[in-house]
Write a protein that holds these residues in place. Structure first.
Motif, PDB file in Angstrom:
ATOM      1  N   HIS A  66       6.103  -1.564  -2.717  1.00  0.00           N
ATOM      2  CA  HIS A  66       5.850  -0.197  -2.262  1.00  0.00           C
ATOM      3  C   HIS A  66       5.101   0.542  -3.376  1.00  0.00           C
ATOM      4  N   PRO A  67       3.826   0.194  -3.564  1.00  0.00           N
ATOM      5  CA  PRO A  67       3.081   0.725  -4.708  1.00  0.00           C
ATOM      6  C   PRO A  67       2.880   2.234  -4.611  1.00  0.00           C
ATOM      7  N   PRO A  68       2.556   2.856  -5.741  1.00  0.00           N
ATOM      8  CA  PRO A  68       2.292   4.293  -5.748  1.00  0.00           C
ATOM      9  C   PRO A  68       1.214   4.654  -4.737  1.00  0.00           C
ATOM     10  N   GLN A  69       1.398   5.760  -4.061  1.00  0.00           N
ATOM     11  CA  GLN A  69       0.433   6.204  -3.061  1.00  0.00           C
ATOM     12  C   GLN A  69      -0.672   7.062  -3.666  1.00  0.00           C
ATOM     13  N   ASP A  70      -0.567   7.374  -4.924  1.00  0.00           N
ATOM     14  CA  ASP A  70      -1.533   8.246  -5.586  1.00  0.00           C
ATOM     15  C   ASP A  70      -2.463   7.414  -6.465  1.00  0.00           C
ATOM     16  N   PRO A  71      -3.669   7.093  -5.971  1.00  0.00           N
ATOM     17  CA  PRO A  71      -4.569   6.243  -6.756  1.00  0.00           C
ATOM     18  C   PRO A  71      -5.066   6.900  -8.043  1.00  0.00           C
ATOM     19  N   LEU A  72      -4.954   8.219  -8.147  1.00  0.00           N
ATOM     20  CA  LEU A  72      -5.413   8.894  -9.358  1.00  0.00           C
ATOM     21  C   LEU A  72      -4.454   8.689 -10.518  1.00  0.00           C
ATOM     22  N   ARG A  73      -3.148   8.599 -10.206  1.00  0.00           N
ATOM     23  CA  ARG A  73      -2.168   8.429 -11.273  1.00  0.00           C
ATOM     24  C   ARG A  73      -1.747   6.975 -11.426  1.00  0.00           C
ATOM     25  N   GLY A  74      -1.826   6.193 -10.378  1.00  0.00           N
ATOM     26  CA  GLY A  74      -1.521   4.770 -10.438  1.00  0.00           C
ATOM     27  C   GLY A  74      -0.250   4.442 -11.185  1.00  0.00           C
ATOM     28  N   TRP A  75      -0.357   3.574 -12.165  1.00  0.00           N
ATOM     29  CA  TRP A  75       0.804   3.109 -12.912  1.00  0.00           C
ATOM     30  C   TRP A  75       1.505   4.231 -13.654  1.00  0.00           C
ATOM     31  N   ASN A  76       0.753   5.208 -14.117  1.00  0.00           N
ATOM     32  CA  ASN A  76       1.375   6.306 -14.843  1.00  0.00           C
ATOM     33  C   ASN A  76       2.439   6.995 -14.008  1.00  0.00           C
ATOM     34  N   ARG A  77       2.248   6.977 -12.707  1.00  0.00           N
ATOM     35  CA  ARG A  77       3.200   7.624 -11.812  1.00  0.00           C
ATOM     36  C   ARG A  77       4.574   6.986 -11.896  1.00  0.00           C
ATOM     37  N   LEU A  78       4.638   5.717 -12.181  1.00  0.00           N
ATOM     38  CA  LEU A  78       5.936   5.048 -12.272  1.00  0.00           C
ATOM     39  C   LEU A  78       6.771   5.597 -13.420  1.00  0.00           C
ATOM     40  N   PHE A  79       6.127   6.148 -14.416  1.00  0.00           N
ATOM     41  CA  PHE A  79       6.823   6.594 -15.614  1.00  0.00           C
ATOM     42  C   PHE A  79       6.548   8.060 -15.929  1.00  0.00           C
ATOM     43  N   SER A  80       6.310   8.860 -14.908  1.00  0.00           N
ATOM     44  CA  SER A  80       5.831  10.213 -15.162  1.00  0.00           C
ATOM     45  C   SER A  80       6.922  11.254 -15.326  1.00  0.00           C
ATOM     46  N   GLY A  81       8.165  10.917 -15.131  1.00  0.00           N
ATOM     47  CA  GLY A  81       9.226  11.872 -15.404  1.00  0.00           C
ATOM     48  C   GLY A  81      10.064  12.254 -14.200  1.00  0.00           C
ATOM     49  N   THR A  82      11.039  13.082 -14.464  1.00  0.00           N
ATOM     50  CA  THR A  82      12.032  13.455 -13.471  1.00  0.00           C
ATOM     51  C   THR A  82      11.418  14.155 -12.269  1.00  0.00           C
ATOM     52  N   TYR A  83      10.531  15.108 -12.507  1.00  0.00           N
ATOM     53  CA  TYR A  83       9.970  15.883 -11.401  1.00  0.00           C
ATOM     54  C   TYR A  83       9.248  14.980 -10.402  1.00  0.00           C
ATOM     55  N   PHE A  85       9.543  11.737 -10.047  1.00  0.00           N
ATOM     56  CA  PHE A  85      10.517  10.823  -9.453  1.00  0.00           C
ATOM     57  C   PHE A  85      11.228  11.491  -8.272  1.00  0.00           C
ATOM     58  N   LEU A  86      11.687  12.716  -8.468  1.00  0.00           N
ATOM     59  CA  LEU A  86      12.375  13.434  -7.397  1.00  0.00           C
ATOM     60  C   LEU A  86      11.432  13.781  -6.247  1.00  0.00           C
ATOM     61  N   ALA A  87      10.215  14.170  -6.562  1.00  0.00           N
ATOM     62  CA  ALA A  87       9.230  14.476  -5.518  1.00  0.00           C
ATOM     63  C   ALA A  87       8.945  13.238  -4.672  1.00  0.00           C
ATOM     64  N   ASP A  88       8.824  12.086  -5.311  1.00  0.00           N
ATOM     65  CA  ASP A  88       8.595  10.844  -4.573  1.00  0.00           C
ATOM     66  C   ASP A  88       9.793  10.503  -3.692  1.00  0.00           C
ATOM     67  N   ALA A  89      10.992  10.704  -4.220  1.00  0.00           N
ATOM     68  CA  ALA A  89      12.195  10.430  -3.432  1.00  0.00           C
ATOM     69  C   ALA A  89      12.266  11.331  -2.212  1.00  0.00           C
ATOM     70  N   LEU A  90      11.974  12.608  -2.392  1.00  0.00           N
ATOM     71  CA  LEU A  90      11.982  13.532  -1.254  1.00  0.00           C
ATOM     72  C   LEU A  90      10.913  13.171  -0.235  1.00  0.00           C
ATOM     73  N   ALA A  91       9.753  12.749  -0.703  1.00  0.00           N
ATOM     74  CA  ALA A  91       8.675  12.372   0.212  1.00  0.00           C
ATOM     75  C   ALA A  91       9.046  11.146   1.043  1.00  0.00           C
ATOM     76  N   ALA A  92       9.869  10.268   0.478  1.00  0.00           N
ATOM     77  CA  ALA A  92      10.269   9.050   1.190  1.00  0.00           C
ATOM     78  C   ALA A  92      11.503   9.262   2.062  1.00  0.00           C
ATOM     79  N   ALA A  93      12.195  10.380   1.883  1.00  0.00           N
ATOM     80  CA  ALA A  93      13.447  10.629   2.607  1.00  0.00           C
ATOM     81  C   ALA A  93      13.173  11.086   4.039  1.00  0.00           C
ATOM     82  N   ARG A  94      14.192  10.919   4.867  1.00  0.00           N
ATOM     83  CA  ARG A  94      14.115  11.431   6.235  1.00  0.00           C
ATOM     84  C   ARG A  94      14.092  12.957   6.196  1.00  0.00           C
TER      85      ARG A  94
END
Length: 126
Positions: A66-83, A85-94
């Motif tokens: 389930h790779p990052p959906q943001d091609p501009l940030r790519g791998w950096n997105r995996l390690f970009s911090g709490t905010y 991480f939480l934004a990605d979790a909310l985007a994936a949630a029901r």
């Protein structure tokens, strides 16, 4: 190692693994190897993770499937911090799901969640 210095980090993990067979060190080196275009090296490190800690490999395989959906940030997105991480979790949630945080410490992340979902959405913290 700072952004753009993954090769330096890998060299440090190489040196550490000459002295110890620490699973976390091996796992982080695998992630860095994957991110720098060395999937064979990453696979070798992941294959060396003991059976009782294969959850680390399973988690990483999920991230890779389930790779990052943001091609501009790519791998950096995996390690970009709490905010992020939480934004990605909310985007994936029901959209009709419950918003909850387990393990509230000082309340930083639950305050970030509250800011993201707005005052109309209740958040449970435990």
């Amino acid at each position: 190692a700072a952004e753009g210095r993954a090769d330096e980090a890998i060299a440090l993990w190489d040196a550490a693994l000459e002295r110890t067979n620490d699973v976390d060190t091996r796992f982080f080196r695998a992630v860095a190897r994957e991110g720098t275009g060395n999937p064979q090296g990453a696979a070798a490190d992941l294959a060396a993770v003991p059976a009782d800690q294969k959850w680390m490999v399973d988690s990483w395989n999920y991230v890779m499937a389930h790779p990052p959906q943001d091609p501009l940030r790519g791998w950096n997105r995996l390690f970009s911090g709490t905010y992020t991480f939480l934004a990605d979790a909310l985007a994936a949630a029901r959209p009709d799901g419950v918003v909850a945080e387990f393990g509230v410490f000082h309340g930083k992340s639950i305050r970030l969640l509250a800011e993201m979902v707005g005052p109309q959405t209740p958040i449970d913290g435990f």
